[in-house]
Motif scaffolding. Structure first.
Motif, PDB file in Angstrom:
ATOM      1  N   LEU A   1       6.193  -8.833   5.155  1.00  0.00           N
ATOM      2  CA  LEU A   1       6.725  -7.543   5.485  1.00  0.00           C
ATOM      3  C   LEU A   1       6.267  -7.110   6.741  1.00  0.00           C
ATOM      4  O   LEU A   1       7.112  -6.622   7.645  1.00  0.00           O
ATOM      5  N   ALA A   2       5.164  -7.434   7.012  1.00  0.00           N
ATOM      6  CA  ALA A   2       4.550  -6.908   8.592  1.00  0.00           C
ATOM      7  C   ALA A   2       5.299  -7.848   9.520  1.00  0.00           C
ATOM      8  O   ALA A   2       5.597  -7.117  10.516  1.00  0.00           O
ATOM      9  N   PHE A   3       5.248  -9.255   9.163  1.00  0.00           N
ATOM     10  CA  PHE A   3       5.875 -10.078  10.268  1.00  0.00           C
ATOM     11  C   PHE A   3       7.530  -9.553  10.526  1.00  0.00           C
ATOM     12  O   PHE A   3       7.731  -9.694  11.792  1.00  0.00           O
ATOM     13  N   ALA A   4       8.057  -9.405   9.500  1.00  0.00           N
ATOM     14  CA  ALA A   4       9.562  -9.049   9.685  1.00  0.00           C
ATOM     15  C   ALA A   4       9.738  -7.616  10.373  1.00  0.00           C
ATOM     16  O   ALA A   4      10.791  -7.464  10.822  1.00  0.00           O
ATOM     17  N   ARG A   5       8.612  -6.645  10.121  1.00  0.00           N
ATOM     18  CA  ARG A   5       8.745  -5.617  10.710  1.00  0.00           C
ATOM     19  C   ARG A   5       8.542  -5.552  12.081  1.00  0.00           C
ATOM     20  O   ARG A   5       9.093  -4.998  12.920  1.00  0.00           O
TER      21      ARG A   5
ATOM     22  N   GLY B   1       1.936  -1.807   1.622  1.00  0.00           N
ATOM     23  CA  GLY B   1       1.883  -2.481   2.984  1.00  0.00           C
ATOM     24  C   GLY B   1       2.859  -1.621   3.796  1.00  0.00           C
ATOM     25  O   GLY B   1       2.406  -1.439   5.063  1.00  0.00           O
ATOM     26  N   TYR B   2       3.976  -1.353   3.313  1.00  0.00           N
ATOM     27  CA  TYR B   2       4.880  -0.390   4.183  1.00  0.00           C
ATOM     28  C   TYR B   2       4.198   0.784   4.615  1.00  0.00           C
ATOM     29  O   TYR B   2       4.383   1.123   5.664  1.00  0.00           O
ATOM     30  N   LEU B   3       3.584   1.500   3.300  1.00  0.00           N
ATOM     31  CA  LEU B   3       3.160   2.927   4.001  1.00  0.00           C
ATOM     32  C   LEU B   3       1.930   2.687   5.050  1.00  0.00           C
ATOM     33  O   LEU B   3       1.875   3.495   5.901  1.00  0.00           O
ATOM     34  N   TYR B   4       1.244   1.573   4.864  1.00  0.00           N
ATOM     35  CA  TYR B   4       0.253   1.355   5.826  1.00  0.00           C
ATOM     36  C   TYR B   4       0.534   1.122   7.097  1.00  0.00           C
ATOM     37  O   TYR B   4       0.382   1.675   8.249  1.00  0.00           O
ATOM     38  N   LEU B   5       1.890   0.362   7.434  1.00  0.00           N
ATOM     39  CA  LEU B   5       2.523  -0.048   8.663  1.00  0.00           C
ATOM     40  C   LEU B   5       3.094   1.242   9.218  1.00  0.00           C
ATOM     41  O   LEU B   5       3.185   1.445  10.482  1.00  0.00           O
ATOM     42  N   ARG B   6       3.538   2.039   8.364  1.00  0.00           N
ATOM     43  CA  ARG B   6       4.311   3.237   8.752  1.00  0.00           C
ATOM     44  C   ARG B   6       3.371   4.270   9.213  1.00  0.00           C
ATOM     45  O   ARG B   6       3.810   5.035  10.283  1.00  0.00           O
ATOM     46  N   PHE B   7       2.127   4.402   8.498  1.00  0.00           N
ATOM     47  CA  PHE B   7       1.405   5.846   9.104  1.00  0.00           C
ATOM     48  C   PHE B   7       0.168   5.422   9.408  1.00  0.00           C
ATOM     49  O   PHE B   7      -0.486   6.505   9.823  1.00  0.00           O
TER      50      PHE B   7
ATOM     51  N   GLY C   1      -7.740  -9.956  14.293  1.00  0.00           N
ATOM     52  CA  GLY C   1      -8.360 -10.145  12.803  1.00  0.00           C
ATOM     53  C   GLY C   1      -8.679  -9.072  12.165  1.00  0.00           C
ATOM     54  O   GLY C   1      -8.685  -8.882  10.782  1.00  0.00           O
ATOM     55  N   ARG C   2      -9.174  -8.095  12.656  1.00  0.00           N
ATOM     56  CA  ARG C   2      -9.778  -6.771  11.894  1.00  0.00           C
ATOM     57  C   ARG C   2      -8.510  -6.025  11.471  1.00  0.00           C
ATOM     58  O   ARG C   2      -8.476  -5.511  10.317  1.00  0.00           O
ATOM     59  N   TRP C   3      -7.454  -6.090  11.952  1.00  0.00           N
ATOM     60  CA  TRP C   3      -6.359  -5.263  11.460  1.00  0.00           C
ATOM     61  C   TRP C   3      -5.875  -6.225  10.431  1.00  0.00           C
ATOM     62  O   TRP C   3      -5.342  -5.407   9.305  1.00  0.00           O
ATOM     63  N   LEU C   4      -5.501  -7.225  10.583  1.00  0.00           N
ATOM     64  CA  LEU C   4      -4.968  -8.326   9.513  1.00  0.00           C
ATOM     65  C   LEU C   4      -5.970  -7.979   8.151  1.00  0.00           C
ATOM     66  O   LEU C   4      -5.454  -7.913   7.171  1.00  0.00           O
ATOM     67  N   GLY C   5      -7.030  -8.314   8.247  1.00  0.00           N
ATOM     68  CA  GLY C   5      -8.226  -8.070   7.181  1.00  0.00           C
ATOM     69  C   GLY C   5      -7.906  -6.865   6.233  1.00  0.00           C
ATOM     70  O   GLY C   5      -7.834  -6.555   5.207  1.00  0.00           O
ATOM     71  N   GLU C   6      -7.882  -5.689   7.144  1.00  0.00           N
ATOM     72  CA  GLU C   6      -7.854  -4.239   6.788  1.00  0.00           C
ATOM     73  C   GLU C   6      -6.381  -4.079   6.038  1.00  0.00           C
ATOM     74  O   GLU C   6      -6.305  -3.237   4.765  1.00  0.00           O
ATOM     75  N   TYR C   7      -5.341  -4.560   6.741  1.00  0.00           N
ATOM     76  CA  TYR C   7      -3.993  -4.748   6.013  1.00  0.00           C
ATOM     77  C   TYR C   7      -3.821  -5.353   4.719  1.00  0.00           C
ATOM     78  O   TYR C   7      -3.454  -4.807   3.930  1.00  0.00           O
TER      79      TYR C   7
ATOM     80  N   ARG D   1      -2.132   2.312  14.778  1.00  0.00           N
ATOM     81  CA  ARG D   1      -1.677   1.003  15.173  1.00  0.00           C
ATOM     82  C   ARG D   1      -3.185   0.002  15.196  1.00  0.00           C
ATOM     83  O   ARG D   1      -2.847  -1.156  14.815  1.00  0.00           O
ATOM     84  N   ARG D   2      -4.251   0.442  15.788  1.00  0.00           N
ATOM     85  CA  ARG D   2      -5.485  -0.448  15.731  1.00  0.00           C
ATOM     86  C   ARG D   2      -5.933  -0.245  14.328  1.00  0.00           C
ATOM     87  O   ARG D   2      -7.271  -0.934  14.049  1.00  0.00           O
ATOM     88  N   GLY D   3      -5.574   0.396  13.200  1.00  0.00           N
ATOM     89  CA  GLY D   3      -6.276   0.342  11.849  1.00  0.00           C
ATOM     90  C   GLY D   3      -6.994   1.415  11.705  1.00  0.00           C
ATOM     91  O   GLY D   3      -7.285   2.222  12.378  1.00  0.00           O
ATOM     92  N   LEU D   4      -7.264   1.773  10.173  1.00  0.00           N
ATOM     93  CA  LEU D   4      -7.946   2.912   9.785  1.00  0.00           C
ATOM     94  C   LEU D   4      -9.479   2.776  10.208  1.00  0.00           C
ATOM     95  O   LEU D   4      -9.840   3.858  10.340  1.00  0.00           O
ATOM     96  N   GLN D   5     -10.002   1.708  10.099  1.00  0.00           N
ATOM     97  CA  GLN D   5     -11.528   1.374  10.530  1.00  0.00           C
ATOM     98  C   GLN D   5     -11.533   1.833  11.965  1.00  0.00           C
ATOM     99  O   GLN D   5     -12.574   2.779  12.156  1.00  0.00           O
TER     100      GLN D   5
END
Length: 276
Positions: free
Chosen positions: A146-150, A201-207, A99-105, A210-214
């Motif tokens: 986008l995240a699901f398809a990636r 969203g793509y830039l977030y997934l790319r760079f 959930g933390r990752w999803l909310g941040e994304y 994995r566990r999020g910026l927070q």
């Protein structure tokens, strides 16, 4: 939710919980609020207009628009289908990443896309302008897709419960629709905003980690804090060694400043059970 198997993914209702539930409830609350205000006032009230994204207002007086525009539904059926899609994809992503990752994304994509689209509106591009407005839930759905398809590019789903299509092709269909809308429709700003949200969203997934910026920021902060305390302990150990040497006594300390007795020197230094 999308149930994984060897065959096509069948759409079944996932568990309504976590960050996905909170996002959907916020969007439902915003839709009800706007509907009530529209009933009470003959013209769109200032409070409702303050929730949609208008670049001229957002940059000067109402910066919260960069977040609130993504929770404003447009019509009952449009909102219902968008929330249903957000429920499916959001629940699947929350099960996979948390959930933390999803909310941040979702937050980074919505705010970043709104900022980028608003900045482009000042570039005097035909069809765009700082006084144009945008709102809607589908940019959020697009970024979840986008995240699901990636993560699951070959997962098969049924488009409108009829056509069987893989997630990566469904994403391509959505992107092509918004791209064509930006080129030929009169509401190009909405399509450009959706594409900007997808880009963020793509830039977030790319760079992003994995566990999020927070999580990465907290780990970095604790790493700096622990380094400071270790350095402080080594300085204190060095002063203690000098003091004891002046008293005619020698003490043995390891590199981290821990006391090592005579008997301890013969023990395994990697055995943490005997360390101070």
């Amino acid at each position: 939710m999308a149930l994984r198997s060897n065959g096509p993914i069948m759409l079944a209702l996932p568990a309504f919980r976590g960050v996905t539930r909170r996002l959907i409830l916020i969007a439902m609350g915003a839709f009800v609020l706007v509907a009530v205000l529209d009933r009470m006032f003959p013209a769109p009230p200032a409070g409702t207009m303050g929730l949609i994204l208008t670049p001229q207002l957002a940059f000067h007086r109402m910066p919260w628009q960069f977040l609130t525009y993504g929770f404003m539904g447009a019509g009952l059926l449009n909102t219902a289908f968008a929330l249903l899609a957000a429920w499916f994809f959001g629940a699947a992503l929350e099960d996979e990443r948390g959930g933390r990752w999803l909310g941040e994304y979702a937050l980074v994509s919505a705010v970043g896309g709104g900022l980028l689209a608003a900045a482009l509106s000042f570039a005097r591009v035909p069809g765009l302008g700082p006084y144009r407005s945008v709102f809607g839930l589908w940019p959020m759905v697009l970024v979840l897709l986008l995240a699901f398809a990636r993560m699951n590019p070959d997962a098969e789903m049924r488009l409108y419960f009829v056509l069987r299509v893989k997630a990566k092709y469904l994403l391509a269909i959505f992107l092509a629709f918004y791209l064509l809308s930006a080129l030929i429709s009169r509401d190009a700003f909405s399509a450009v905003t959706a594409l900007c949200v997808a880009l963020c969203g793509y830039l977030y997934l790319r760079f992003a980690p994995r566990r999020g910026l927070q999580y990465a920021a907290s780990e970095g902060w604790f790493g700096v804090r622990n380094s400071y305390y270790r350095a402080k302990r080594r300085r204190a150990a060095k002063k203690f060694t000098v003091y004891m040497r002046k008293q005619g006594k020698d003490v043995n300390l390891d590199a981290s400043g821990k006391y090592v007795g005579l008997d301890d020197e013969r023990k395994d230094p990697n055995d943490k059970r005997w360390m101070n």
